[in-house]
Motif scaffolding. Structure first.
Motif, PDB file in Angstrom:
ATOM      1  N   UNK A  13      -1.368  13.820   4.191  1.00  0.00           N
ATOM      2  CA  UNK A  13      -0.713  15.134   4.111  1.00  0.00           C
ATOM      3  C   UNK A  13      -0.670  15.616   2.669  1.00  0.00           C
ATOM      4  N   UNK A  14      -1.024  16.868   2.413  1.00  0.00           N
ATOM      5  CA  UNK A  14      -0.866  17.376   1.050  1.00  0.00           C
ATOM      6  C   UNK A  14       0.611  17.505   0.690  1.00  0.00           C
ATOM      7  N   UNK A  15       0.926  17.065  -0.516  1.00  0.00           N
ATOM      8  CA  UNK A  15       2.318  17.086  -0.978  1.00  0.00           C
ATOM      9  C   UNK A  15       2.346  17.684  -2.370  1.00  0.00           C
ATOM     10  N   UNK A  16       3.288  18.577  -2.608  1.00  0.00           N
ATOM     11  CA  UNK A  16       3.532  19.028  -3.983  1.00  0.00           C
ATOM     12  C   UNK A  16       4.962  18.652  -4.330  1.00  0.00           C
ATOM     13  N   UNK A  17       5.179  18.309  -5.576  1.00  0.00           N
ATOM     14  CA  UNK A  17       6.519  17.876  -5.981  1.00  0.00           C
ATOM     15  C   UNK A  17       6.717  18.188  -7.453  1.00  0.00           C
ATOM     16  N   UNK A  18       7.968  18.309  -7.825  1.00  0.00           N
ATOM     17  CA  UNK A  18       8.325  18.456  -9.230  1.00  0.00           C
ATOM     18  C   UNK A  18       9.127  17.220  -9.616  1.00  0.00           C
ATOM     19  N   UNK A  19       8.617  16.465 -10.574  1.00  0.00           N
ATOM     20  CA  UNK A  19       9.222  15.174 -10.905  1.00  0.00           C
ATOM     21  C   UNK A  19       9.462  15.086 -12.410  1.00  0.00           C
ATOM     22  N   UNK A  20      10.395  14.228 -12.772  1.00  0.00           N
ATOM     23  CA  UNK A  20      10.580  13.915 -14.183  1.00  0.00           C
ATOM     24  C   UNK A  20       9.447  13.003 -14.629  1.00  0.00           C
ATOM     25  N   UNK A  67       4.043  10.921 -11.802  1.00  0.00           N
ATOM     26  CA  UNK A  67       3.199  11.896 -12.484  1.00  0.00           C
ATOM     27  C   UNK A  67       1.746  11.467 -12.545  1.00  0.00           C
ATOM     28  N   UNK A  68       1.518  10.145 -12.607  1.00  0.00           N
ATOM     29  CA  UNK A  68       0.143   9.653 -12.660  1.00  0.00           C
ATOM     30  C   UNK A  68      -0.564   9.771 -11.320  1.00  0.00           C
ATOM     31  N   UNK A  69       0.181  10.024 -10.263  1.00  0.00           N
ATOM     32  CA  UNK A  69      -0.449  10.116  -8.941  1.00  0.00           C
ATOM     33  C   UNK A  69      -0.912  11.542  -8.655  1.00  0.00           C
ATOM     34  N   UNK A  70      -0.762  12.428  -9.623  1.00  0.00           N
ATOM     35  CA  UNK A  70      -1.238  13.801  -9.440  1.00  0.00           C
ATOM     36  C   UNK A  70      -2.734  13.775  -9.099  1.00  0.00           C
ATOM     37  N   UNK A  71      -3.090  14.379  -7.997  1.00  0.00           N
ATOM     38  CA  UNK A  71      -4.491  14.422  -7.584  1.00  0.00           C
ATOM     39  C   UNK A  71      -4.944  13.200  -6.807  1.00  0.00           C
ATOM     40  N   UNK A  72      -4.049  12.239  -6.622  1.00  0.00           N
ATOM     41  CA  UNK A  72      -4.448  10.983  -5.952  1.00  0.00           C
ATOM     42  C   UNK A  72      -4.161  11.043  -4.449  1.00  0.00           C
ATOM     43  N   UNK A  73      -4.741  10.080  -3.774  1.00  0.00           N
ATOM     44  CA  UNK A  73      -4.459   9.892  -2.354  1.00  0.00           C
ATOM     45  C   UNK A  73      -3.644   8.614  -2.206  1.00  0.00           C
ATOM     46  N   UNK A  74      -2.432   8.737  -1.699  1.00  0.00           N
ATOM     47  CA  UNK A  74      -1.521   7.592  -1.578  1.00  0.00           C
ATOM     48  C   UNK A  74      -1.306   7.291  -0.103  1.00  0.00           C
ATOM     49  N   UNK A  75      -1.405   6.009   0.236  1.00  0.00           N
ATOM     50  CA  UNK A  75      -1.124   5.607   1.620  1.00  0.00           C
ATOM     51  C   UNK A  75      -0.028   4.558   1.612  1.00  0.00           C
ATOM     52  N   UNK A  76       1.046   4.852   2.308  1.00  0.00           N
ATOM     53  CA  UNK A  76       2.137   3.885   2.440  1.00  0.00           C
ATOM     54  C   UNK A  76       1.982   3.156   3.772  1.00  0.00           C
ATOM     55  N   UNK A  77       2.866   2.219   4.018  1.00  0.00           N
ATOM     56  CA  UNK A  77       2.759   1.450   5.256  1.00  0.00           C
ATOM     57  C   UNK A  77       2.834   2.379   6.481  1.00  0.00           C
ATOM     58  N   UNK A  78       3.575   3.480   6.355  1.00  0.00           N
ATOM     59  CA  UNK A  78       3.663   4.418   7.487  1.00  0.00           C
ATOM     60  C   UNK A  78       2.309   5.064   7.774  1.00  0.00           C
ATOM     61  N   UNK A  79       1.480   5.184   6.748  1.00  0.00           N
ATOM     62  CA  UNK A  79       0.188   5.839   6.918  1.00  0.00           C
ATOM     63  C   UNK A  79      -0.832   4.975   7.636  1.00  0.00           C
TER      64      UNK A  79
END
Ligand code: FES
Ligand code: FES
Length: 384
Positions: A13-20, A67-79
């Motif tokens: 799923x595409x996600x956008x976020x604002x993070x410190x 912040x380093x995951x910007x542009x990355x594809x992340x898969x958690x155990x739920x995925x």
């Protein structure tokens, strides 16, 4: 505090976020996206409970910046709910009683899947080695190893020479630097040297590229004084430097482990091509662990009058520390160091105050990262 706007893909799923800038990936996943299947144990990169897959590789989300995951594809155990291999692993874990409280299980499963994909059919000894970065506090490892071994039977390893990481459309191949496609400036690419593949068996490597707005001759001049290198890095000390030989100490904090490497190395500076190389090794008397490593830095012409600094670090650990080689801890920490380095360097160039990294540098290779930061600060001071 300045915030970062990031866009990534989480479980497809595409996600956008604002993070410190200091937000960890695990906190983004758990607190903002409610993906609480990613567990937090030690929160310092040791237990593996927080392991997720980032761009096809397992990664500890507790020591990865969001912040380093910007542009990355992340898969958690739920995925992995609909993943056929994960389904087999889940069933095998149940059959072999490979979990009790289940706290370690998401990280175990993510790592187990990666082991099978990379190695295909494999035996208990190798599985234990590969799994050594994932800790279980209650079940023990017999059932876990049995389950993974059973699922691995008859499987064929993925082609480890195939591309494994894609960053913004750029493909990075494992280890063999001669085949690497260009990586955009200010992005790091990490590859673990798979056993039996690549020019250096058992070695891992990371490459970092950084664009700076100073001419190559000035950058090279600042990055070719080795003695000042040690003075710039907390925990590092050069005790002897004669011709191309260097001897020194490096204090390392790796999770709860405190290690002091004493070692020596060889320095080669090729001014004509603006290439430097430091290779060597050290030993920690307390743990009996040894580290070998090499860092090569190149100063290339960048855009306009600027430069591109390309740093390649490769390393191999043996002894007690070797358990972290494939487990990803060292890769994760060095990747984080590389990110911190880039961030600090950019801050320095902008004249901003540098936030000191909260983790200690690792090994002699980090020494070079510290050098670059300090040297750029120095030359900036001279040129402004
Ligand atoms: Fe232990 Fe991340 S929580 S490695
Ligand atoms: Fe409890 Fe592993 S099953 S920590």
């Amino acid at each position: 505090m300045s915030m970062l706007s990031i866009s990534l893909t989480v479980n497809g799923r595409p996600v956008t976020a604002t993070v410190e800038p200091r937000t960890q990936l695990c906190d983004l996943l758990r607190e903002e996206l409610n993906l609480t299947g990613t567990h937090l144990g030690c929160e310092q990169g040791v237990c593996g409970a927080c392991t997720v897959v980032v761009d096809g590789k397992p990664q500890r989300s507790c020591i990865s910046y969001a912040g380093d995951s910007d542009g990355c594809s992340v898969t958690t155990i739920e995925g992995f709910d609909d993943d056929a291999l994960m389904e087999q692993l889940r069933d095998a874990f149940s059959r072999h009683h490979a979990l009790q409280c289940g706290f370690c299980t998401p990280g175990m499963l993510v790592t187990a899947r990666d082991i099978i994909l990379r190695l295909g059919e494999t035996g208990a000894a190798r599985i234990r080695e590969e799994l050594s970065g994932n800790l279980c506090r209650c079940t023990g490892y017999v059932g876990i190893v049995d389950a993974i071994e059973e699922v691995s039977r008859g499987r064929v390893a993925h082609d480890l020479r195939a591309p494994i990481v894609a960053i913004e459309g750029v493909v990075v191949r494992p280890v063999d630097a001669s085949t690497r496609a260009p990586v955009p400036a200010n992005h790091s690419a990490v590859s673990a040297a798979p056993s039996g593949a690549g020019p250096r068996k058992g070695w891992s490597s990371i490459e970092q590229r950084l664009a700076v707005g100073f001419p190559p001759e000035i950058v090279w001049d600042r990055l070719s004084d080795i003695r000042q290198v040690a003075a710039c890095l907390p925990g590092a000390e050069i005790t002897e430097l004669e011709d191309d030989r260097v001897r020194g100490r490096m204090n390392v904090a790796l999770g709860p482990m405190k290690i002091a490497f004493n070692g020596d190395g060889n320095v080669v500076l090729d001014a004509e091509n603006r290439v430097g190389r430091l290779s060597g090794g050290g030993r920690d008397a307390g743990s009996g662990s040894t580290a070998e490593g090499e860092v090569e830095w190149r100063v290339l012409s960048g855009e306009g009058a600027g430069s591109l600094i390309r740093v390649n670090l490769s390393w191999r650990l043996s002894g007690r520390l070797a358990q972290f080689n494939r487990a990803g801890l060292v890769q994760d920490v060095i990747q984080r160091l590389a990110s911190i380095f880039v961030s600090n360097l950019e801050s320095t160039l902008k004249g901003e105050v540098i936030n000191e990294p909260s983790i200690k540098p690792i090994g002699i290779w980090s020494l070079l990262l510290g050098v670059f930061r300090s040297r750029v600060a120095q030359w900036r001071g001279k040129n402004t």
